[in-house]
Every structure is written in structure tokens, then in C-alpha cells.
Write an enzyme that holds these catalytic residues in place. Structure first.
Site, PDB file in Angstrom:
ATOM      1  N   LYS A 170      -8.703 -11.702 -17.647  1.00  3.26           N
ATOM      2  CA  LYS A 170      -8.853 -11.873 -19.090  1.00  3.26           C
ATOM      3  C   LYS A 170      -8.097 -13.079 -19.619  1.00  3.26           C
ATOM      4  O   LYS A 170      -8.608 -13.823 -20.458  1.00  3.26           O
ATOM      5  CB  LYS A 170      -8.372 -10.604 -19.807  1.00  3.26           C
ATOM      6  N   CYS A 184       5.276  -6.050   1.904  1.00  5.29           N
ATOM      7  CA  CYS A 184       5.600  -4.623   1.992  1.00  5.29           C
ATOM      8  C   CYS A 184       4.771  -3.956   3.101  1.00  5.29           C
ATOM      9  O   CYS A 184       5.005  -4.201   4.272  1.00  5.29           O
ATOM     10  CB  CYS A 184       5.411  -3.958   0.633  1.00  5.29           C
ATOM     11  N   TYR A 185       3.774  -3.139   2.752  1.00  2.86           N
ATOM     12  CA  TYR A 185       2.913  -2.530   3.766  1.00  2.86           C
ATOM     13  C   TYR A 185       2.283  -3.612   4.642  1.00  2.86           C
ATOM     14  O   TYR A 185       2.141  -3.446   5.852  1.00  2.86           O
ATOM     15  CB  TYR A 185       1.829  -1.699   3.082  1.00  2.86           C
ATOM     16  N   HIS A 216       8.433  -7.212  -3.174  1.00  3.91           N
ATOM     17  CA  HIS A 216       7.217  -7.658  -3.865  1.00  3.91           C
ATOM     18  C   HIS A 216       7.486  -8.951  -4.641  1.00  3.91           C
ATOM     19  O   HIS A 216       8.024  -8.911  -5.754  1.00  3.91           O
ATOM     20  CB  HIS A 216       6.723  -6.565  -4.821  1.00  3.91           C
ATOM     21  N   SER A 232     -21.714  -9.278 -27.091  1.00  2.00           N
ATOM     22  CA  SER A 232     -21.151  -7.998 -27.514  1.00  2.00           C
ATOM     23  C   SER A 232     -20.290  -8.128 -28.749  1.00  2.00           C
ATOM     24  O   SER A 232     -19.934  -7.135 -29.369  1.00  2.00           O
ATOM     25  CB  SER A 232     -20.306  -7.411 -26.372  1.00  2.00           C
ATOM     26  N   GLY A 233     -19.931  -9.362 -29.098  1.00  2.00           N
ATOM     27  CA  GLY A 233     -18.981  -9.585 -30.173  1.00  2.00           C
ATOM     28  C   GLY A 233     -17.589  -9.880 -29.655  1.00  2.00           C
ATOM     29  O   GLY A 233     -16.687 -10.190 -30.427  1.00  2.00           O
ATOM     30  N   GLY A 234     -17.413  -9.791 -28.339  1.00  2.00           N
ATOM     31  CA  GLY A 234     -16.114 -10.058 -27.732  1.00  2.00           C
ATOM     32  C   GLY A 234     -16.024 -11.444 -27.128  1.00  2.00           C
ATOM     33  O   GLY A 234     -16.994 -12.209 -27.102  1.00  2.00           O
ATOM     34  N   VAL A 235     -14.845 -11.747 -26.613  1.00  2.00           N
ATOM     35  CA  VAL A 235     -14.564 -13.068 -26.058  1.00  2.00           C
ATOM     36  C   VAL A 235     -15.360 -13.319 -24.776  1.00  2.00           C
ATOM     37  O   VAL A 235     -15.900 -14.414 -24.570  1.00  2.00           O
ATOM     38  CB  VAL A 235     -13.051 -13.210 -25.781  1.00  2.00           C
ATOM     39  N   ASP A 236     -15.458 -12.323 -23.911  1.00  2.00           N
ATOM     40  CA  ASP A 236     -16.065 -12.528 -22.596  1.00  2.00           C
ATOM     41  C   ASP A 236     -17.520 -12.972 -22.695  1.00  2.00           C
ATOM     42  O   ASP A 236     -17.943 -13.942 -22.053  1.00  2.00           O
ATOM     43  CB  ASP A 236     -15.982 -11.241 -21.764  1.00  2.00           C
ATOM     44  N   SER A 237     -18.307 -12.263 -23.495  1.00  2.00           N
ATOM     45  CA  SER A 237     -19.721 -12.609 -23.590  1.00  2.00           C
ATOM     46  C   SER A 237     -19.917 -13.932 -24.320  1.00  2.00           C
ATOM     47  O   SER A 237     -20.822 -14.710 -23.991  1.00  2.00           O
ATOM     48  CB  SER A 237     -20.514 -11.495 -24.288  1.00  2.00           C
ATOM     49  N   GLY A 286       0.829  -1.200   0.000  1.00  2.00           N
ATOM     50  CA  GLY A 286       0.000   0.000   0.000  1.00  2.00           C
ATOM     51  C   GLY A 286       0.858   1.242   0.000  1.00  2.00           C
ATOM     52  O   GLY A 286       2.036   1.196   0.382  1.00  2.00           O
ATOM     53  N   GLU A 332       5.355 -10.760  -6.101  1.00  2.00           N
ATOM     54  CA  GLU A 332       4.378 -10.936  -7.177  1.00  2.00           C
ATOM     55  C   GLU A 332       4.813 -10.336  -8.510  1.00  2.00           C
ATOM     56  O   GLU A 332       4.247 -10.663  -9.559  1.00  2.00           O
ATOM     57  CB  GLU A 332       3.023 -10.335  -6.758  1.00  2.00           C
TER      58      GLU A 332
END
Length: 510
Positions: free
Chosen positions: A366, A80-81, A167, A221-226, A53, A169
Site C-alpha cells: 500500500k 531465525c527458522y 529478526h 472503487s473510489g479508492g487509491v488502488d483502483s 517460522g 526486518e
């Protein structure tokens, strides 16, 4: 399935911690720093990770965890924090460091039996701090240090408490995944049972249990997610799913016809097409605020879905392709992180929604959605297409949305994608697109003065959309883009290149 709670103290890397834990095969979830011990007991995570943080733990108003979380018997890793907070709340002392440390450092390993098992001496770690744990709490031992941080790694194995000042990560910490792996599997005793196969099985079962024989509509929507959402829901309920694909006038050139063909013939989904461009443009007339655009688009989509649901009859559920970054950016987990923008399918949803939402991808980043899509049989070309925003070109057209501006933007955007593909860069980029600005500039074309629009070219690289770097495009590519856009797109006389990372910018302009 065991999971890990990542307590968010406002670090720019909080989402990255969650992703790295998942990469190691353990499901992780970001929760507020002030999460209550009662919620932790109820949801039974296998371990807690306290994020970094930007504040100092001793400052007035700095985010503080409920100290009772350290009495729950759960393994805890402070980063860290998070290390400093744990140290201070358990009786240690934190103070401002005489020398701030940002960037690379070398880790001296003092004990390899716990968190640092398998690490070589002198490994590279990434530091970002101005404070230090000056005195460790009772029971903790120092197992790693750097030149400027004597307490770079602290451990209390009997209590399963661990902390690192750097960190693990980020990619800059060379053995960061090994450190996280040691915490998850050796210290916390978790098992790597988070996978796309187990995710699909669990989600299909959840949807069947939730919906029963009810009917669902899914907004494509035309995208991958939907699309991936639709395929999971279809696997769960079959013919009780009807997909709705709306031509909102904000799609790319020729996209509506092309995608309708793909959805129906290649993926065997029941898809209803709705042409509603005039309806959206009418609702957006004169609107310049990005937040208002997103919320208006979300509301009109819902109105259309309700219209189609009435035609089908007895539809109770709406499936959406909401993913984890949408949720994080639209409605943060009540930690110190800020709302970035309202995604039309999260913050843009109207009050009094008549549908119950089905959002099977809400937990996924994603890259995880793409992996899931490949497992569900979607072809690689579609899966690895660049993300396209749900509100479409409305959030790439700054200022008011009108038909003339949309046509200019479509043509410019098409040129950007064509040239990126021609240069062999499409797969190397996260997104490549054009933005149309609401300003004009003076130019000279054909020996005449012009006063026309400005197009921005945006090329970025990313792994999950949460952070991104601008792409160092060659002068030759930028020259081709500029020449083609100015020559082929009527109404444009200037092209500029966006060299902003995320953060501080976002990938999209609105």
C-alpha cells in the site's frame, strides 16, 4: 532487473522482509518455501532469503526447503527458522534451547568483515525462538552471539551463505537495515535499481505490449488502488481505456457524486457511472457469511463490467486495483500461511471470467501504491485518504445487509471520520471507521427503556496494512464519539471501542 526471492516458512514477518528489501531498492517477491530449483533457475533471482517460522525444523511435518537450492550458487540469508533450516540441511545440528528467547537481546560482534560490517558492539536485536543452532555446518564461522545464542550470526563467505538467529526486518533490531543492506549489496552484489520511476516505465511498456490496440475497462472503487491503476493504464493506452464507477449502495455518504466529479474533471479520465444499488442489495439479501458477501459482490461487479463491455464493444481486458496484500490474504503462496479472507477482486472472481486481467499494482504494498500515485500527479489529500474496502460497507455491517442498517452505519461512520479529523488525528491513523453489530442491547434514553443496535469504533495505526496496532484514543475523543453517535444516529444506544491488534485480528471485521 535483479530480484530477491523470500521463501515463506510461515513467519508473521515474511511480508515485512519483502518490504524492507524493497525499501533498500531491490525488488523482492514472496514464494513458497517449497519453491523448486527449476523455477529459481528460470526466474533467475539474485539472492534467496529464508524467512522465520513458528515450527521446529526437526519436527515431523515442519516445512522443508528443497536442499538443492543450496547448490544453485546463489547467496542465501537464513532468518531465525531459516537459519536453523539451512544449518540443519547443510550438516549442522539444531536443538531445543534450554532457555527460550523472546524480545530484546544484545549482539556481541565477533567479525565485522561481512554481514556485520559497520555495526557497533552491543547493539539491540529482536529474538523470537525456542531452538538454537547448536553446531554450525562445516565451513561456517560464528561472527555474532548473544547471551543465550552462541550462533546468533553465522557466515560462509566462500559459498555466500549467511544466517541470523534474530529478526533484522523488524524495527526493534536497531541495525537491521544495515545487516540486510550488507547482505544485498556486499554479499550478493545486487544494485538498488527498484524505484517507482522504473516501475512505471516497465508497467506502461508491459501493458502496451500485452494489450496492443485492444480496449480495456477499469473498475474504479473510489479508492487509491483502483485510481492509480487507471492512471497507469491510461498512460499506456490512452483513449482505449474506459473506467466504470459503480454505485453499489455500499459507499459512504455522498461519495458517488463527489468522486464522479473528481474522476472526470480533475483527472480527465473517461468514466461511465452505473447506479446499481438495488442489484447489489438484492444479491446480498439474507447473506451473513463474510466470504459469501465478498464473492457475491465480486460476481455482481463482474456482471456489470460485462454489461458495460458489451455496450462499448470488443473489450478484452479488465484492469483492477489488486495489490500485494490482497493477493497474500486471499491466496497465500502455498506456504504454511493461511488464507485470511477472499478479496472481492481476487478470491471473489467468478470462474469462466471472460476478461483477461490487467493488474499493474499486484506486486506493490500500500505505501508503494501511495508513492506511485503522488508520482502520477494525484493530489496528496486523495492519496493519503484512509483505505476503504472494495466490498464497501457490506464488510463493516456484520450479519445481513439491508438498507436500514446501511443508513445507520453511514451516519455513524461519518461521525467517526469527522471527529478524528477535528482532533487532528486523521493523518496519524491508517484507518478510522465504524462497524455495526448484528446485536441489540438494553439502554435508557429519555427515561425510557431502549433495545437498539451497537456500534464499534475502530481506530488503527499501520504502515502497510499487513500488521496494525489499535490507537490509544483519549477518553475525551471516545466520549465525543459515543455522545454524537448515540444522539445523532437513530437506532443506536451503545458504542464500544475495538482494542485488537492485527494479528490476531484483522483491521476490518469481515
Amino acid at each position: 532487473m535483479p530480484k530477491v526471492f523470500v521463501l515463506d516458512f510461515g513467519s508473521q514477518y515474511t511480508q515485512l522482509i519483502a518490504r524492507k528489501v524493497r525499501e533498500l531498492g531491490v525488488y523482492s517477491e514472496i514464494v513458497p518455501f517449497c519453491v523448486s530449483p527449476s523455477r529459481i533457475k528460470k526466474e533467475k533471482p539474485g539472492a534467496l532469503i529464508l524467512s522465520g517460522g513458528p515450527q521446529s525444523v526437526y519436527e515431523k511435518g515442519a516445512p522443508q526447503a528443497d536442499p538443492r537450492i543450496f547448490k544453485l550458487g546463489l547467496p542465501v540469508l537464513g532468518i531465525c527458522y531459516g537459519l536453523q533450516l539451512m544449518g540443519r540441511q547443510l550438516g549442522g545440528r539444531v536443538a531445543a534451547s534450554s532457555k527460550r528467547e523472546y524480545g530484546f537481546a544484545r549482539l556481541k560482534v565477533l567479525d565485522r568483515r561481512g554481514l556485520l560490517r559497520g555495526l557497533k558492539d552491543g547493539g539491540q536485536v529482536w529474538m523470537s525462538h525456542g531452538d538454537k543452532l547448536e553446531a554450525a555446518p562445516p565451513g561456517f564461522c560464528l561472527t555474532g552471539r548473544t547471551a543465550n545464542a552462541q550462533a546468533a550470526v553465522v557466515e560462509f563467505p566462500e559459498k555466500h551463505f549467511y544466517g541470523v538467529q534474530f529478526h533484522p526486518e523488524v524495527i526493534h533490531t536497531r541495525d537491521g537495515l544495515q545487516i540486510l543492506s550488507n547482505f544485498l549489496f556486499r554479499a550478493a552484489g545486487l544494485k538498488p535499481d527498484w524505484s517507482m520511476k522504473s516501475f512505471i516505465e516497465r508497467k506502461v511498456e508491459d501493458i502496451r505490449w500485452t494489450v496492443g490496440r485492444g480496449k480495456i475497462i477499469c473498475g474504479l472503487s473510489g479508492g487509491v488502488d483502483s485510481l492509480v491503476t487507471a492512471l497507469i493504464v491510461h498512460r499506456a493506452v490512452g483513449r482505449n481505456l474506459t473506467c466504470v464507477f459503480v454505485d453499489n449502495g455500499l459507499l459512504r455518504e455522498g461519495e458517488y457524486q463527489h468522486l464522479m466529479e473528481r474522476f472526470r474533471r480533475k483527472l480527465h479520465l473517461r468514466v461511465v457511472g452505473v447506479k446499481a444499488s438495488e442489484r447489489f442489495l438484492r444479491a446480498l439479501r439474507g447473506v451473513t457469511s463474510p466470504e459469501r458477501k465478498r464473492k457475491i459482490i465480486g460476481r455482481v461487479f463482474i456482471d456489470i463490467f460485462e454489461d458495460e463491455a458489451r455496450k462499448i464493444g470488443r473489450v478484452k481486458y479488465l484492469a483492477q486495483g489488486t495489490i500485494y496484500p490482497d493477493v497474500i490474504e486471499s491466496a497465500p503462496v502455498k506456504g504454511p500461511s493461511s488464507t485470511i479472507k477472499s478479496h472481492h477482486n481476487v478470491g471473489g472472481l467468478p470462474k469462466g471470467l471472460r476478461f483477461k486481467l490487467i493488474e499493474p499494482l499486484r506486486e506493490l504494498f500500500k505505501d508503494e501504491v501511495r508513492s506511485l500515485g503522488l508520482r502520477l500527479g494525484v493530489d496528496s489529500v486523495f492519496i493519503h485518504q484512509h483505505p476503504f474496502p472494495g466490498p464497501g460497507l457490506a464488510v463493516r455491517l456484520l450479519g445481513a445487509v439491508d438498507q436500514e442498517s446501511l443508513e445507520i452505519l453511514r451516519k455513524a461512520d461519518g461521525i467517526v471520520v469527522q471527529e478524528v479529523k477535528r482532533a487532528g488525528l486523521y493523518k496519524k491513523l491508517w484507518q478510522a471507521f465504524a462497524v455495526l453489530l448484528p446485536v441489540r442491547s438494553v439502554g435508557v434514553m429519555g427515561d425510557r427503556r431502549t433495545y437498539q443496535r451497537v456500534v464499534v469504533v475502530r481506530l488503527v495505526q499501520s504502515t502497510d496494512g499487513m500488521t496494525a496496532n489499535w490507537f490509544a484514543a483519549s477518553p475525551a475523543l471516545l466520549g465525543r464519539l459515543s455522545t454524537r453517535i448515540v444522539n445523532e444516529v437513530q437506532g443506536v444506544n451503545r458504542v464500544v471501542y475495538d482494542v485488537t491488534t492485527k494479528p490476531p485480528g484483522t483491521i476490518e471485521w469481515e
